[in-house]
Structure formats: C-alpha cells, structure tokens
Design a protein around this motif. Structure first.
Motif, mmCIF file in Angstrom:
data_model
loop_
_atom_site.group_PDB
_atom_site.id
_atom_site.type_symbol
_atom_site.label_atom_id
_atom_site.label_comp_id
_atom_site.label_asym_id
_atom_site.label_seq_id
_atom_site.Cartn_x
_atom_site.Cartn_y
_atom_site.Cartn_z
ATOM 1 N N TYR A 1 0.838 -1.189 0.000
ATOM 2 C CA TYR A 1 0.000 0.000 0.000
ATOM 3 C C TYR A 1 0.881 1.251 0.000
ATOM 4 O O TYR A 1 1.833 1.356 0.780
ATOM 5 C CB TYR A 1 -0.923 -0.018 1.216
ATOM 6 C CG TYR A 1 -1.820 1.185 1.331
ATOM 7 C CD1 TYR A 1 -2.689 1.543 0.311
ATOM 8 C CD2 TYR A 1 -1.789 1.974 2.466
ATOM 9 C CE1 TYR A 1 -3.512 2.652 0.409
ATOM 10 C CE2 TYR A 1 -2.613 3.084 2.592
ATOM 11 C CZ TYR A 1 -3.464 3.411 1.553
ATOM 12 O OH TYR A 1 -4.269 4.516 1.664
ATOM 13 N N MET A 2 0.570 2.214 -0.885
ATOM 14 C CA MET A 2 1.380 3.416 -1.028
ATOM 15 C C MET A 2 0.529 4.670 -0.829
ATOM 16 O O MET A 2 0.078 5.289 -1.792
ATOM 17 C CB MET A 2 2.030 3.451 -2.406
ATOM 18 C CG MET A 2 2.914 4.655 -2.648
ATOM 19 S SD MET A 2 4.396 4.714 -1.657
ATOM 20 C CE MET A 2 5.368 3.506 -2.514
ATOM 21 N N PRO A 3 0.291 5.065 0.432
ATOM 22 C CA PRO A 3 -0.416 6.334 0.646
ATOM 23 C C PRO A 3 0.486 7.502 0.250
ATOM 24 O O PRO A 3 1.707 7.361 0.121
ATOM 25 C CB PRO A 3 -0.705 6.328 2.146
ATOM 26 C CG PRO A 3 0.296 5.405 2.737
ATOM 27 C CD PRO A 3 0.638 4.397 1.675
ATOM 28 N N ALA A 4 -0.108 8.654 0.077
ATOM 29 C CA ALA A 4 0.624 9.834 -0.383
ATOM 30 C C ALA A 4 1.796 10.182 0.543
ATOM 31 O O ALA A 4 2.874 10.547 0.072
ATOM 32 C CB ALA A 4 -0.332 11.023 -0.503
ATOM 33 N N GLN A 5 1.607 10.065 1.852
ATOM 34 C CA GLN A 5 2.677 10.410 2.794
ATOM 35 C C GLN A 5 3.863 9.447 2.679
ATOM 36 O O GLN A 5 5.017 9.854 2.802
ATOM 37 C CB GLN A 5 2.148 10.426 4.232
ATOM 38 C CG GLN A 5 1.262 11.600 4.530
ATOM 39 C CD GLN A 5 1.958 12.937 4.337
ATOM 40 O OE1 GLN A 5 3.152 13.093 4.585
ATOM 41 N NE2 GLN A 5 1.207 13.919 3.857
ATOM 42 N N LYS A 6 3.594 8.197 2.443
ATOM 43 C CA LYS A 6 4.686 7.233 2.295
ATOM 44 C C LYS A 6 5.474 7.527 1.018
ATOM 45 O O LYS A 6 6.707 7.468 1.016
ATOM 46 C CB LYS A 6 4.148 5.803 2.263
ATOM 47 C CG LYS A 6 5.241 4.763 2.209
ATOM 48 C CD LYS A 6 4.671 3.372 2.403
ATOM 49 C CE LYS A 6 5.759 2.348 2.494
ATOM 50 N NZ LYS A 6 5.236 1.040 2.858
#
Length: 172
Positions: free
Chosen positions: A26-31
């Motif tokens: 999973y790649m949220p914007a913050q990561k």
C-alpha cells in the motif's frame, strides 16, 4: 547545482508507485513523499552530493513534501506512462526501496522531521523550500562521535562497535 541522475521527479514517483503495485504494498501519499525524500538524500550521500532528481521539497506540518508530486498522486497514480531510467539510478531506487518500503509512513516520518534541513525550513514557515544542499548535508554528515576517519573520497566512516561483550574465559 548538479545535473540530476533522473531528469524528472515524476519518473521517480512513478517508479516507486509502480514498484508498490508489483509488490502489493500500500502506497499512501505520505509514504510516497517519505520515500522520495529518502531516495534524494541517500543518493546524495552515496554519490558525493549529486542530485538524484530535480525535486523541490517544502516544509509541511506532516514533514517534507514534493508539492507537485503530492498533488498528482494524492488520490491515485495518474495515467502517465513511465519512462526508462538509467541502470545506475534504477539500482539506487531498488536498493533504497528494499531498505525502506516495508515501513509505515509514521515510522519513516519520525527521523525525517528531526533532520536539520527540515527543522530549519519549518522554522521559516509552512511551505518554505528546503534547499537541496541542506538535504545532502543531512545525509552525508555524521555526528563527530560517530566519525572515525574520512574515506579517500570524502565520505565519513563509522567506528565499528561490537554488539556483545566478549565472553570471559576460564583458566584451568
């Protein structure tokens, strides 16, 4: 100013996002933002202060962000085809990916917001640009207590410290 190894920050963001899909991470914007920061800094540290990508990071309350990439990737990956990346730069992306991708955004953020380059920019105010030279400095300089010698190419070498006490021998 140096010539970046990869001509566009968007190319790096697309590579990271596509890698997360390939590995089902999973790649949220913050990561994505933290990984961009780490890619830039570690590349500078390993390549004598050379820039990986022409990114402009700004101080945000959540940590440093590359505002253009943040805006483009906030909801999902934009429908842009990736461009090829030179092998040397892609090897760096993959190496840094393997080291940091499995961590959560919060885990990655904690040490990053303690870096001097981010703290100085945050003191100037939200949205302040973090100069590349300051980012490179944060990743290339070690505290004096950790520095033993400098390598011939200028990199600081860390002192080796054993992790366990040697066992006492019984004399018979």
């Amino acid at each position: 100013m140096t010539v970046p190894a990869i001509p566009s920050t968007l190319d790096v963001a697309l590579w990271l996002f596509d890698q997360s899909r390939r590995e089902d991470i999973y790649m949220p914007a913050q990561k994505l933002q933290r990984l961009l920061w780490l890619q830039q800094g570690t590349y500078a540290a390993m390549n004598h202060g050379r820039m990986l990508m022409p990114a402009t990071f700004v101080a945000d309350e959540t940590g440093p962000i590359e505002a253009t990439v943040f805006h483009l990737f906030e909801d999902s990956r934009p429908p842009i085809p990736p461009r090829p990346i030179e092998a040397v730069a892609e090897n760096h992306l993959a190496r840094t990916w393997r080291r940091y991708a499995h961590h959560s955004p919060d885990y990655l953020t904690k040490p990053i917001v303690k870096q001097l380059s981010y703290r100085e920019a945050w003191k100037r105010g939200p949205g302040s640009v973090i100069p590349f030279e300051a980012i490179a400095r944060d990743f290339t300089q070690l505290p004096e207590s950790e520095t033993l010698v400098k390598a011939g190419d200028g990199r600081a070498l860390r002192k080796w410290v054993p992790t366990a006490k040697p066992a006492m021998r019984r004399i018979r």
